[in-house]
Scaffold this motif. Sequence first.
Motif, short mmCIF file in Angstrom:
data_model
loop_
_atom_site.label_atom_id
_atom_site.label_comp_id
_atom_site.label_asym_id
_atom_site.label_seq_id
_atom_site.Cartn_x
_atom_site.Cartn_y
_atom_site.Cartn_z
N THR A 58 0.74 -1.20 -0.10
CA THR A 58 0.05 0.23 0.06
C THR A 58 0.86 1.12 -0.21
O THR A 58 2.10 1.04 0.03
CB THR A 58 -0.98 0.20 1.21
OG1 THR A 58 -0.14 0.14 2.33
CG2 THR A 58 -1.74 -1.19 1.23
N TYR A 59 0.31 2.18 0.01
CA TYR A 59 0.89 3.58 -0.08
C TYR A 59 1.57 3.68 1.28
O TYR A 59 2.93 4.55 1.28
CB TYR A 59 -0.17 4.77 -0.35
CG TYR A 59 0.62 6.17 -0.03
CD1 TYR A 59 1.08 6.87 -1.12
CD2 TYR A 59 0.31 6.87 1.22
CE1 TYR A 59 1.83 8.03 -0.99
CE2 TYR A 59 0.82 8.17 1.34
CZ TYR A 59 1.51 8.70 0.25
OH TYR A 59 2.24 9.98 0.33
N ALA A 60 1.31 3.16 2.27
CA ALA A 60 1.68 3.25 3.63
C ALA A 60 3.22 2.79 3.66
O ALA A 60 4.33 3.30 4.18
CB ALA A 60 1.12 2.59 4.80
N ASP A 61 3.22 1.45 2.82
CA ASP A 61 4.74 0.86 2.47
C ASP A 61 5.59 2.00 1.57
O ASP A 61 6.75 2.13 1.93
CB ASP A 61 4.38 -0.20 1.78
CG ASP A 61 3.98 -1.20 2.68
OD1 ASP A 61 4.51 -1.64 3.66
OD2 ASP A 61 2.74 -1.55 2.20
N LEU A 62 4.92 2.44 0.62
CA LEU A 62 5.81 3.33 -0.31
C LEU A 62 6.28 4.64 0.39
O LEU A 62 7.61 4.87 -0.01
CB LEU A 62 4.52 3.78 -1.23
CG LEU A 62 5.14 4.22 -2.95
CD1 LEU A 62 6.17 3.39 -3.47
CD2 LEU A 62 4.04 4.78 -3.60
N VAL A 63 5.71 5.23 1.15
CA VAL A 63 6.38 6.56 1.75
C VAL A 63 7.40 6.32 2.89
O VAL A 63 8.06 7.22 3.01
CB VAL A 63 5.17 7.18 2.57
CG1 VAL A 63 4.00 7.69 1.68
CG2 VAL A 63 4.60 6.49 3.71
N PHE A 64 7.60 5.03 3.09
CA PHE A 64 8.99 4.69 3.91
C PHE A 64 10.01 4.67 3.10
O PHE A 64 11.32 4.81 3.79
CB PHE A 64 8.75 3.51 4.71
CG PHE A 64 7.80 3.48 5.81
CD1 PHE A 64 8.50 3.92 7.42
CD2 PHE A 64 6.47 3.29 6.16
CE1 PHE A 64 7.83 3.88 8.31
CE2 PHE A 64 5.77 3.56 7.31
CZ PHE A 64 6.42 3.74 8.38
N ILE A 65 10.00 4.47 1.94
CA ILE A 65 11.18 4.37 1.09
C ILE A 65 12.40 5.30 1.15
O ILE A 65 13.32 5.00 1.06
CB ILE A 65 10.53 3.89 -0.32
CG1 ILE A 65 9.97 2.42 -0.55
CG2 ILE A 65 11.93 3.75 -1.27
CD1 ILE A 65 9.47 2.43 -1.79
N PRO A 66 11.77 6.48 0.79
CA PRO A 66 12.93 7.62 0.90
C PRO A 66 13.85 7.67 2.03
O PRO A 66 14.95 7.72 1.90
CB PRO A 66 12.05 8.86 0.61
CG PRO A 66 10.74 8.43 0.09
CD PRO A 66 10.56 6.97 0.70
N TRP A 67 13.36 7.69 3.34
CA TRP A 67 14.03 7.89 4.43
C TRP A 67 14.74 6.51 4.47
O TRP A 67 16.14 6.48 4.99
CB TRP A 67 13.30 8.34 5.69
CG TRP A 67 13.03 9.78 5.72
CD1 TRP A 67 11.95 10.18 5.68
CD2 TRP A 67 14.01 10.80 5.82
NE1 TRP A 67 12.08 11.69 5.51
CE2 TRP A 67 13.47 12.16 5.63
CE3 TRP A 67 15.25 10.88 5.70
CZ2 TRP A 67 14.21 13.23 5.75
CZ3 TRP A 67 16.01 11.85 5.71
CH2 TRP A 67 15.14 13.26 5.92
N ASN A 68 14.30 5.35 4.46
CA ASN A 68 14.98 4.25 4.69
C ASN A 68 16.17 4.29 3.42
O ASN A 68 17.37 3.84 4.07
CB ASN A 68 14.02 3.00 4.11
CG ASN A 68 13.35 2.47 5.08
OD1 ASN A 68 13.11 3.12 6.15
ND2 ASN A 68 12.01 1.73 4.58
N HIS A 69 16.03 4.64 2.47
CA HIS A 69 17.11 4.78 1.57
C HIS A 69 18.06 5.75 1.65
O HIS A 69 19.29 5.48 1.98
CB HIS A 69 16.66 4.85 0.09
CG HIS A 69 17.48 4.98 -0.97
ND1 HIS A 69 18.20 3.73 -1.49
CD2 HIS A 69 17.81 5.97 -1.96
CE1 HIS A 69 18.80 3.84 -2.35
NE2 HIS A 69 18.88 5.29 -2.70
N ILE A 70 17.57 7.05 2.26
CA ILE A 70 18.60 7.99 2.63
C ILE A 70 19.59 7.74 3.78
O ILE A 70 20.87 7.45 3.71
CB ILE A 70 17.93 9.26 2.83
CG1 ILE A 70 17.50 9.93 1.63
CG2 ILE A 70 18.90 10.22 3.76
CD1 ILE A 70 16.46 10.97 1.96
#
Length: 109
Positions: A58-70
């Motif tokens: 879901t979108y809830a998962d998607l929004v975690f990607i940027p900070w996880n990646h940074i």
Amino acid sequence: MKQSLQGPYFSQHVCFRKFHPENLPSAKKRHDEQTLRVSQVLDSILEGKEYLFGNKFTYADLVFIPWNHIVEGFSKDLLAESEAEKYPNFSGWHNRLVARSAARKVYVW
């Protein structure tokens, strides 16, 4: 777990580790600990699940990607060695997220 906890802690972690003009060991320590704590909480939430809401991306998962990646990029010393071992659910989840075609379309790196 609200996404709002991830952003402030992960961003402050990166700020104090990479961009703050003064070396503030206590701030670094605090935000290192909070980054690991958020990772631990996510790891426990993800136990037995592929995504935050079971097996549904879901979108809830998607929004975690940027900070996880940074944080992953800026803090290899903090997370790289411990993430997969200490937080296997979190690590596996992040790897599943960035492998999705939707994520690759939205985030270019």
